[in-house]
Design a protein around this motif. Structure first.
Motif, PDB file in Angstrom:
ATOM      1  N   ARG A  13      33.258  35.394  39.954  1.00  0.00           N
ATOM      2  CA  ARG A  13      33.042  36.664  39.257  1.00  0.00           C
ATOM      3  C   ARG A  13      31.691  37.272  39.653  1.00  0.00           C
ATOM      4  NH1 ARG A  13      34.321  40.976  37.626  1.00  0.00           N
ATOM      5  NH2 ARG A  13      33.552  41.961  35.729  1.00  0.00           N
ATOM      6  N   LEU A  14      30.647  36.431  39.761  1.00  0.00           N
ATOM      7  CA  LEU A  14      29.301  36.913  40.060  1.00  0.00           C
ATOM      8  C   LEU A  14      28.999  36.918  41.549  1.00  0.00           C
ATOM      9  CD1 LEU A  14      27.463  34.880  37.286  1.00  0.00           C
ATOM     10  CD2 LEU A  14      28.006  37.316  37.237  1.00  0.00           C
TER      11      LEU A  14
ATOM     12  N   ILE B  67      46.022  44.480  35.155  1.00  0.00           N
ATOM     13  CA  ILE B  67      45.619  43.184  34.604  1.00  0.00           C
ATOM     14  C   ILE B  67      45.011  42.305  35.693  1.00  0.00           C
ATOM     15  CG2 ILE B  67      46.437  41.126  33.411  1.00  0.00           C
ATOM     16  CD1 ILE B  67      48.031  42.803  31.802  1.00  0.00           C
ATOM     17  N   PRO B  68      43.786  41.832  35.506  1.00  0.00           N
ATOM     18  CA  PRO B  68      43.172  40.981  36.523  1.00  0.00           C
ATOM     19  C   PRO B  68      43.965  39.689  36.723  1.00  0.00           C
ATOM     20  CG  PRO B  68      41.568  41.653  34.857  1.00  0.00           C
ATOM     21  CD  PRO B  68      42.906  42.063  34.359  1.00  0.00           C
ATOM     22  N   TRP B  69      44.094  39.273  37.964  1.00  0.00           N
ATOM     23  CA  TRP B  69      44.751  37.989  38.228  1.00  0.00           C
ATOM     24  C   TRP B  69      44.004  36.856  37.562  1.00  0.00           C
ATOM     25  CZ3 TRP B  69      49.407  36.775  39.311  1.00  0.00           C
ATOM     26  CH2 TRP B  69      50.198  37.601  40.099  1.00  0.00           C
ATOM     27  N   MET B  70      42.660  37.023  37.503  1.00  0.00           N
ATOM     28  CA  MET B  70      41.873  35.963  36.898  1.00  0.00           C
ATOM     29  C   MET B  70      42.251  35.793  35.427  1.00  0.00           C
ATOM     30  SD  MET B  70      37.874  35.156  37.421  1.00  0.00           S
ATOM     31  CE  MET B  70      37.103  36.328  36.380  1.00  0.00           C
ATOM     32  N   PHE B  71      42.487  36.927  34.746  1.00  0.00           N
ATOM     33  CA  PHE B  71      42.913  36.843  33.353  1.00  0.00           C
ATOM     34  C   PHE B  71      44.315  36.241  33.272  1.00  0.00           C
ATOM     35  CE2 PHE B  71      44.704  38.681  29.423  1.00  0.00           C
ATOM     36  CZ  PHE B  71      43.793  38.151  28.529  1.00  0.00           C
ATOM     37  N   GLY B  72      45.139  36.596  34.270  1.00  0.00           N
ATOM     38  CA  GLY B  72      46.475  36.006  34.336  1.00  0.00           C
ATOM     39  C   GLY B  72      46.396  34.491  34.426  1.00  0.00           C
ATOM     40  N   LEU B  73      45.462  34.018  35.249  1.00  0.00           N
ATOM     41  CA  LEU B  73      45.283  32.573  35.380  1.00  0.00           C
ATOM     42  C   LEU B  73      44.872  31.961  34.047  1.00  0.00           C
ATOM     43  CD1 LEU B  73      44.930  29.998  37.194  1.00  0.00           C
ATOM     44  CD2 LEU B  73      42.542  30.676  37.426  1.00  0.00           C
ATOM     45  N   PHE B  74      43.933  32.622  33.385  1.00  0.00           N
ATOM     46  CA  PHE B  74      43.448  32.139  32.086  1.00  0.00           C
ATOM     47  C   PHE B  74      44.599  32.051  31.086  1.00  0.00           C
ATOM     48  CE2 PHE B  74      41.083  33.626  28.062  1.00  0.00           C
ATOM     49  CZ  PHE B  74      40.949  32.329  27.601  1.00  0.00           C
ATOM     50  N   VAL B  75      45.372  33.138  30.981  1.00  0.00           N
ATOM     51  CA  VAL B  75      46.484  33.127  30.031  1.00  0.00           C
ATOM     52  C   VAL B  75      47.499  32.055  30.414  1.00  0.00           C
ATOM     53  CG1 VAL B  75      48.419  34.460  29.108  1.00  0.00           C
ATOM     54  CG2 VAL B  75      46.184  35.520  29.369  1.00  0.00           C
ATOM     55  N   GLY B  76      47.721  31.902  31.728  1.00  0.00           N
ATOM     56  CA  GLY B  76      48.635  30.854  32.186  1.00  0.00           C
ATOM     57  C   GLY B  76      48.161  29.482  31.709  1.00  0.00           C
ATOM     58  N   LEU B  77      46.865  29.242  31.836  1.00  0.00           N
ATOM     59  CA  LEU B  77      46.321  27.957  31.386  1.00  0.00           C
ATOM     60  C   LEU B  77      46.480  27.796  29.874  1.00  0.00           C
ATOM     61  CD1 LEU B  77      43.023  27.674  33.500  1.00  0.00           C
ATOM     62  CD2 LEU B  77      45.087  26.290  33.723  1.00  0.00           C
ATOM     63  N   VAL B  78      46.253  28.902  29.139  1.00  0.00           N
ATOM     64  CA  VAL B  78      46.380  28.840  27.677  1.00  0.00           C
ATOM     65  C   VAL B  78      47.814  28.491  27.281  1.00  0.00           C
ATOM     66  CG1 VAL B  78      46.344  30.217  25.567  1.00  0.00           C
ATOM     67  CG2 VAL B  78      44.458  30.387  27.181  1.00  0.00           C
TER      68      VAL B  78
ATOM     69  N   LEU C  68      27.853  34.065  47.491  1.00  0.00           N
ATOM     70  CA  LEU C  68      29.157  33.812  48.069  1.00  0.00           C
ATOM     71  C   LEU C  68      29.551  35.058  48.854  1.00  0.00           C
ATOM     72  CD1 LEU C  68      30.992  32.126  45.056  1.00  0.00           C
ATOM     73  CD2 LEU C  68      29.385  31.141  46.687  1.00  0.00           C
ATOM     74  N   PRO C  69      30.213  34.862  50.024  1.00  0.00           N
ATOM     75  CA  PRO C  69      30.500  36.004  50.886  1.00  0.00           C
ATOM     76  C   PRO C  69      31.421  37.040  50.226  1.00  0.00           C
ATOM     77  CG  PRO C  69      31.512  33.990  51.725  1.00  0.00           C
ATOM     78  CD  PRO C  69      30.637  33.584  50.600  1.00  0.00           C
ATOM     79  N   TYR C  70      30.972  38.301  50.201  1.00  0.00           N
ATOM     80  CA  TYR C  70      31.813  39.396  49.714  1.00  0.00           C
ATOM     81  C   TYR C  70      33.034  39.521  50.601  1.00  0.00           C
ATOM     82  CZ  TYR C  70      28.856  41.143  46.053  1.00  0.00           C
ATOM     83  OH  TYR C  70      28.172  41.259  44.887  1.00  0.00           O
ATOM     84  N   GLY C  71      34.154  39.894  50.006  1.00  0.00           N
ATOM     85  CA  GLY C  71      35.360  40.058  50.796  1.00  0.00           C
ATOM     86  C   GLY C  71      36.148  38.777  50.950  1.00  0.00           C
TER      87      GLY C  71
ATOM     88  N   ASN D 243      36.967  38.103  45.778  1.00  0.00           N
ATOM     89  CA  ASN D 243      37.916  39.149  45.407  1.00  0.00           C
ATOM     90  C   ASN D 243      38.657  38.784  44.133  1.00  0.00           C
ATOM     91  OD1 ASN D 243      37.295  40.806  47.475  1.00  0.00           O
ATOM     92  ND2 ASN D 243      39.010  40.210  48.795  1.00  0.00           N
ATOM     93  N   PHE D 244      39.020  37.502  44.053  1.00  0.00           N
ATOM     94  CA  PHE D 244      39.753  37.034  42.877  1.00  0.00           C
ATOM     95  C   PHE D 244      38.948  37.280  41.613  1.00  0.00           C
ATOM     96  CE2 PHE D 244      41.022  33.610  39.928  1.00  0.00           C
ATOM     97  CZ  PHE D 244      42.374  33.880  39.858  1.00  0.00           C
ATOM     98  N   GLY D 245      37.648  37.082  41.703  1.00  0.00           N
ATOM     99  CA  GLY D 245      36.809  37.237  40.520  1.00  0.00           C
ATOM    100  C   GLY D 245      36.401  38.674  40.256  1.00  0.00           C
ATOM    101  N   GLN D 246      36.528  39.552  41.253  1.00  0.00           N
ATOM    102  CA  GLN D 246      35.967  40.890  41.068  1.00  0.00           C
ATOM    103  C   GLN D 246      36.970  42.033  41.111  1.00  0.00           C
ATOM    104  OE1 GLN D 246      32.548  41.276  43.644  1.00  0.00           O
ATOM    105  NE2 GLN D 246      31.324  40.192  42.118  1.00  0.00           N
ATOM    106  N   THR D 247      37.977  41.912  41.960  1.00  0.00           N
ATOM    107  CA  THR D 247      38.842  43.088  42.115  1.00  0.00           C
ATOM    108  C   THR D 247      40.336  42.834  41.952  1.00  0.00           C
ATOM    109  OG1 THR D 247      38.825  42.692  44.482  1.00  0.00           O
ATOM    110  CG2 THR D 247      37.273  44.325  43.639  1.00  0.00           C
ATOM    111  N   LEU D 248      40.795  41.631  42.275  1.00  0.00           N
ATOM    112  CA  LEU D 248      42.246  41.442  42.354  1.00  0.00           C
ATOM    113  C   LEU D 248      42.933  41.652  41.013  1.00  0.00           C
ATOM    114  CD1 LEU D 248      42.983  38.418  44.719  1.00  0.00           C
ATOM    115  CD2 LEU D 248      43.425  40.850  45.072  1.00  0.00           C
TER     116      LEU D 248
END
Ligand SMILES: Nc1ncnc2c1ncn2[C@@H]1O[C@H](COP(=O)(O)OP(=O)(O)OP(=O)(O)O)[C@@H](O)[C@H]1O
Ligand SMILES: [Mg+2]
Lengths: 272, 419
Positions: free
Chosen positions: B329-330, B260-271, B181-184, B189-194
């Protein structure tokens, strides 16, 4: 005596069964059952173990589908493909095996499938209503927020009865509602049955306790081996009832009664 | 009942306090006592997993002081979000007493779909994601149909699905086997840095406390008005403050590094959303009821088939979502995605977190807690440079312990009358 509709009542016919049969494989649990219930009438359904009483109730509750026969509810012929169809028509049932969810608390069980405010459960209103219903039955329930698994058999029975009253049904089916109840609670349930009848509902009550049956029933329908075996009124003699239930005038109950009678007479004779 | 100050000393006993045989917890000491009672009777809730987590963290921290550093914990949160979302789906399916063994394959297939449709076919990324989620829903409906119509045990149908969907994944990836998947791009970004801006993270933590307090206060007020026992203002406040302080401390610590990663934020939001759905809606009640006693639920007029269908669909859709998150993420969709330990980690997380394998008992939060345990083990062993052989063995042991705790607790609940 075989005409099922000879109930003298002129009030509306709530329920009318004609020729209901139910087979479980090779077993015919019900054969050609006719039954009428009028508004404001308590019909007691009696019969020996395995006579098919619970099966009939389950057919009416939509749990089992009849193999043949017709069901008319308030004048219209209906089919009851599942329990929710019966509930929608206004047929509420207390099952012999109670059918409660042990992992849920009392309030959740009473309101199961009929929760207030589906997208944001209104727990407070549900709890209040639950207490109101339970108090009407003079229930002795410690807490409505404990799972039903922690309740005694009679307490569970009260919960099941409370649940059946929740939705203002037109017809209530009670399968041995007082089997596990204490003295006060049994009286309360019998009172309740009378109150419900006076409100114009039809009630079908199954019980093995002839005293309870005579106390509240307007008509007593006897089943034997899955067939209609007579309709009686509360003033019928015990002898007649028992012989209809057991199927013979020479049965274990009357033999026993005869034996005791003879013993008593003997005892009197030997006294000087 | 001796010092229930907030309720005054009501002349008429409260509606739900009329039975004098029941001990009612009053005040702070009472709350602790009733908690201990509950634990003793096998109503363990999240206690075992929290104890386990403390042990695991202590051990790894003593072996390698980097383990609890902000940096490592932020990485841990990134890593646990993907399988965590899948575990959330597993909680749903375990709730109704069924199982889905194919979540790994579904997640891999979803990531492959996003790779193929977005990168190779040039679809807009949102459309590719939507398509992958829709396919997840279709797979769930298929399982539900097999279960409802043909009575096929979910164990078997999803085992078949595990193989078939893995085949589909390999098929659509073709000979190349892997799509970068294209970097940037926003997805990567959502999976790696945001990460959340620090201020937002603090604000969210505060909001969590405030919302707890307001809902608690409203309920207490309504209950009091209705003549039911209610929580005292003091204990409500205490609880809200405790939650806020703990969350703010966590945020503060993580903000020392990236945040805090946004991705984790999404996960917690779903939980949190799932927790609401399971505990406060009619749908959640049906899920609990069907898992607890299917026949009783049916007799209460619940549409049992629809409930099962919703559970299967929810599980597969969340598995697909987890797969998409893993791809981001990968930064790749590969033949390996979703294979290996993804499946078992997701199921283990739900069970370790305290959701019962026997149905009718569980919580959305078990996915969160369980995946943090599993990811902590993985992260700690990676830091120690230990091979994955050890990781599998330890995770397996933890899972076995979790299931034993579940079974013992269940027995104890039965004997203490708590179902
Ligand atoms: N699900 C079932 N499958 C097969 N046979 C059944 C089933 N349910 C009931 N039966 C049979 O139908 C007959 C009637 O059973 P039913 O439960 O209606 O009796 P009952 O009159 O309620 O008896 P009791 O007074 O003991 O409750 C019995 O012979 C029973 O074995
Ligand atoms: Mg019976």
């Amino acid at each position: 005596m075989t005409d099922p509709s000879d109930g003298t009542s002129t009030s509306e016919l709530v329920l009318s069964l004609r020729g209901i049969s139910k087979n479980f494989g090779a077993v015919s649990a019900l054969t050609d059952i006719d039954l009428d219930v009028h508004a404001g009438e308590v019909v007691a359904l009696v019969g020996d173990n395995g006579a098919g009483k619970s099966t009939l109730v389950k057919v009416l509750a939509g749990v089992h589908q009849p193999s043949s026969g017709t069901i008319a509810f308030r004048g219209k012929e209906v089919t009851l493909p599942d329990p929710s169809a019966a509930l929608k028509l206004g047929i509420a049932t207390v099952f012999q095996d109670l059918a409660l969810c042990e992992n849920l608390d009392v309030v959740a069980n009473i309101f199961l499938g009929k929760e207030l405010n589906p997208l944001r459960l209104d727990e407070v209103s549900m709890e209040i209503k639950a207490w109101t219903l339970l108090n009407e039955l003079s229930a002795r329930i410690p807490s409505v927020r404990e799972p039903v698994a922690s309740l005694s058999g009679g307490q569970r029975q009260t919960v099941a009865i409370a649940r059946s009253l929740l939705l203002d049904p037109k017809l209530i089916l009670l399968d041995e509602p007082t089997a596990a109840l204490g003295v006060a609670q049994t009286a309360e349930v019998l009172d309740l049955i009378e109150r419900v009848r006076d409100r114009g509902l039809g009630v079908v009550m199954i019980s093995h306790n002839m005293e309870d049956v005579r106390a509240v029933a307007d008509r007593i329908v006897v089943l034997r081996l899955g067939r209609n075996n007579g309709i009686f009124y509360p003033d019928a003699s015990n002898q007649d009832l028992v012989s209809a239930i057991t199927g013979a005038s020479n049965n274990s109950v009357s033999r026993r009664a005869g034996r005791r009678q003879a013993q008593r007479e003997q005892g009197q004779e030997t006294q000087p | 009942m001796t010092k229930d100050i907030e309720n005054g000393a009501p002349a008429v006993p409260l509606l739900d306090r009329s039975d004098e045989r029941v001990k009612h917890a009053a005040g702070f000491g009472g709350a602790i006592r009733s908690f201990l009672d509950r634990v003793q009777s096998g109503d363990l809730g999240s206690l075992p997993v929290i104890v386990g987590l403390v042990i695991i963290w202590t051990v790894f921290q003593s072996l390698n002081p980097i383990f609890l550093s902000s940096n490592n914990l932020v990485n841990l949160l990134f890593d646990c979000s993907t399988v965590g979302v899948i575990a959330l789906g597993i909680v749903c399916i375990l709730m109704v007493g069924e199982i889905d063994l194919s979540v790994g394959s579904v997640s891999g297939f979803a990531s492959a779909m996003v790779g193929v449709l977005w990168v190779n076919q040039g679809w807009p990324v949102w459309l590719a994601i939507l398509a992958a989620l829709a396919v997840g829903a279709a797979i769930g409906s298929l399982y539900a149909m097999l279960f409802n119509r043909f009575g096929m045990p979910s164990f078997v149908s999803t085992l078949a699905g595990l193989l078939a969907i893995l085949g589909l994944q390999l098929y659509i990836l073709g000979s190349t086997g892997s799509i970068n998947l294209p970097y940037g791009s926003p997805v990567v970004n959502f999976g790696q840095t945001l990460v959340m801006p620090h201020a937002i993270a603090y604000a969210l933590a505060a909001i969590a406390g405030i919302v707890t307090f307001i809902t608690g206060f409203r309920t207490a007020a309504r209950r009091k008005e209705a003549g039911l026992s209610s929580q005292s203002l003091g204990s409500l406040l205490l609880r809200a403050i405790l939650i806020t302080v703990v969350l703010e401390l966590i945020v503060f610590y993580l903000n020392q590094d990236r945040g805090i990663p946004w991705m984790f934020g999404l996960f917690v939001g779903l939980v949190v959303t799932m927790n609401y759905l399971l505990t406060r809606t009619k749908w959640g009640r049906s899920m609990n009821a069907v898992g607890g006693n299917r026949e009783a639920a049916r007799r209460a007029g619940i549409n049992v088939r629809l409930t099962y269908t919703s559970a299967f669909v929810m599980c597969s859709v969340l598995a697909a979502a987890g797969g998409i998150l893993a791809a981001s993420r990968l930064a790749s969709a590969s033949q390996q995605a979703g294979t290996g330990d993804v499946n078992l980690n997701a199921i283990a997380a739900a069970v370790i977190g305290g959701t019962s394998l026997f149905g009718g008992r569980g919580s959305a939060y078990s996915a969160l807690l369980g995946i943090i345990v599993i990811q902590s083990i993985a992260s700690g062993l990676t830091l120690l440079d230990l091979s994955s052989s050890l990781r599998y063995m330890i995770t397996g042991a933890v899972l076995a312990i979790a299931v034993i705790v579940d079974s013992l607790a269940r027995r104890s609940r039965v004997s203490h009358g708590r179902a």
